[in-house]
Design an enzyme around this catalytic site. Sequence first.
Site, PDB file in Angstrom:
ATOM      1  N   THR A  46      42.081  81.299 -88.112  1.00  0.00           N
ATOM      2  CA  THR A  46      40.659  81.623 -88.195  1.00  0.00           C
ATOM      3  C   THR A  46      39.904  80.572 -88.993  1.00  0.00           C
ATOM      4  O   THR A  46      38.713  80.354 -88.774  1.00  0.00           O
ATOM      5  CB  THR A  46      40.479  83.014 -88.815  1.00  0.00           C
ATOM      6  OG1 THR A  46      41.235  83.964 -88.055  1.00  0.00           O
ATOM      7  CG2 THR A  46      39.022  83.447 -88.809  1.00  0.00           C
ATOM      8  N   TYR A 133      54.677  84.222 -90.146  1.00  0.00           N
ATOM      9  CA  TYR A 133      53.599  84.514 -89.195  1.00  0.00           C
ATOM     10  C   TYR A 133      54.216  84.518 -87.798  1.00  0.00           C
ATOM     11  O   TYR A 133      54.513  83.463 -87.239  1.00  0.00           O
ATOM     12  CB  TYR A 133      52.532  83.433 -89.343  1.00  0.00           C
ATOM     13  CG  TYR A 133      51.264  83.607 -88.547  1.00  0.00           C
ATOM     14  CD1 TYR A 133      50.972  84.761 -87.825  1.00  0.00           C
ATOM     15  CD2 TYR A 133      50.315  82.579 -88.534  1.00  0.00           C
ATOM     16  CE1 TYR A 133      49.794  84.891 -87.116  1.00  0.00           C
ATOM     17  CE2 TYR A 133      49.131  82.691 -87.824  1.00  0.00           C
ATOM     18  CZ  TYR A 133      48.872  83.840 -87.124  1.00  0.00           C
ATOM     19  OH  TYR A 133      47.703  83.964 -86.409  1.00  0.00           O
ATOM     20  N   LYS A 161      53.328  88.578 -91.115  1.00  0.00           N
ATOM     21  CA  LYS A 161      52.073  88.829 -90.420  1.00  0.00           C
ATOM     22  C   LYS A 161      52.439  89.033 -88.957  1.00  0.00           C
ATOM     23  O   LYS A 161      52.879  88.115 -88.273  1.00  0.00           O
ATOM     24  CB  LYS A 161      51.078  87.673 -90.565  1.00  0.00           C
ATOM     25  CG  LYS A 161      49.765  87.943 -89.811  1.00  0.00           C
ATOM     26  CD  LYS A 161      48.790  86.784 -89.883  1.00  0.00           C
ATOM     27  CE  LYS A 161      47.529  87.106 -89.067  1.00  0.00           C
ATOM     28  NZ  LYS A 161      46.565  85.987 -89.036  1.00  0.00           N
TER      29      LYS A 161
END
Length: 288
Positions: A46, A133, A161
């Site tokens: 992001t 992740y 995550k």
Amino acid sequence: MSTFSGIWVPLVTPFNQGEIDFAALDALCDYVMNQGVDGVVVCGTTGEAPMLSKEEQLQVLDAVLAKVPGEKVMMGLSGTHMPTVVAMQNAICQRPIAGILLPAPYYIRPSQAALEVWFTELADNSAVPIVVYNVPYRSGIHLELATLRRLAKHPRIVAVKDCGGDSDLTYSLIADGELDIMSGEDGQILSTLCMGGTGAITASAHLFPAQFVQLVKQVAAGDLAAARANFYRLMPMIRLMFSAPNPAAIKYALSLDGLMKNEVRAPLLPAPVEVEQAIADYLNTVSR
């Protein structure tokens, strides 16, 4: 107690005429932290990390650390060239941060055995905890349950995550209780929390962050009726925030409040006009 829990916001990186807008970044840090989020992630997807130089990434990290306590800051780290990744990791670990968010090496699609070696070597080298992740639609490779269970034995690998899209894997890891499981798919936050996950790293929590924080509290208190009602109110906004390649829609929404310019870096483009109009129409119908 969980090492990583609650709502963490993967911060966008504001730009102004192609340069990092540090004043806007300061304001964004104040905004989300004042809404009660548990932490922030710097230079994740992001944050457009692939479009930042390594020097810029560290500049962004230092700017955030000037505003946010280090125990509430996680830093993204990615790459495919181990010496380069290790050098960046060493630079990151000179800062007082909570942990590093580490995806699989992208595009290469290594074997599970190779992934285990990759994460283990970087965990061995790390001075701070590692959050794995798992995001196969970006990295091109899925971390399998058996691999994650072996990685969970490493003292520095403490959380995941979870963007794998495999509910059986998610719930199995939660049941194991060896890793903190944080939803990375915003549409799955409630189900992950209800099944015992510890929180979420959620890009859409740039908007209405206090409602995301309240969602965690509602689930923890066992008030599932209130949690469902809260989450269903958030769902239209969540869908809008991912109706264009991330973070274009989020940046546009934040620009409407004057928090930053509506600017992304190539190869991204701003959200299409019809998406921007839908976001503006939606935000005009709700109170923030």
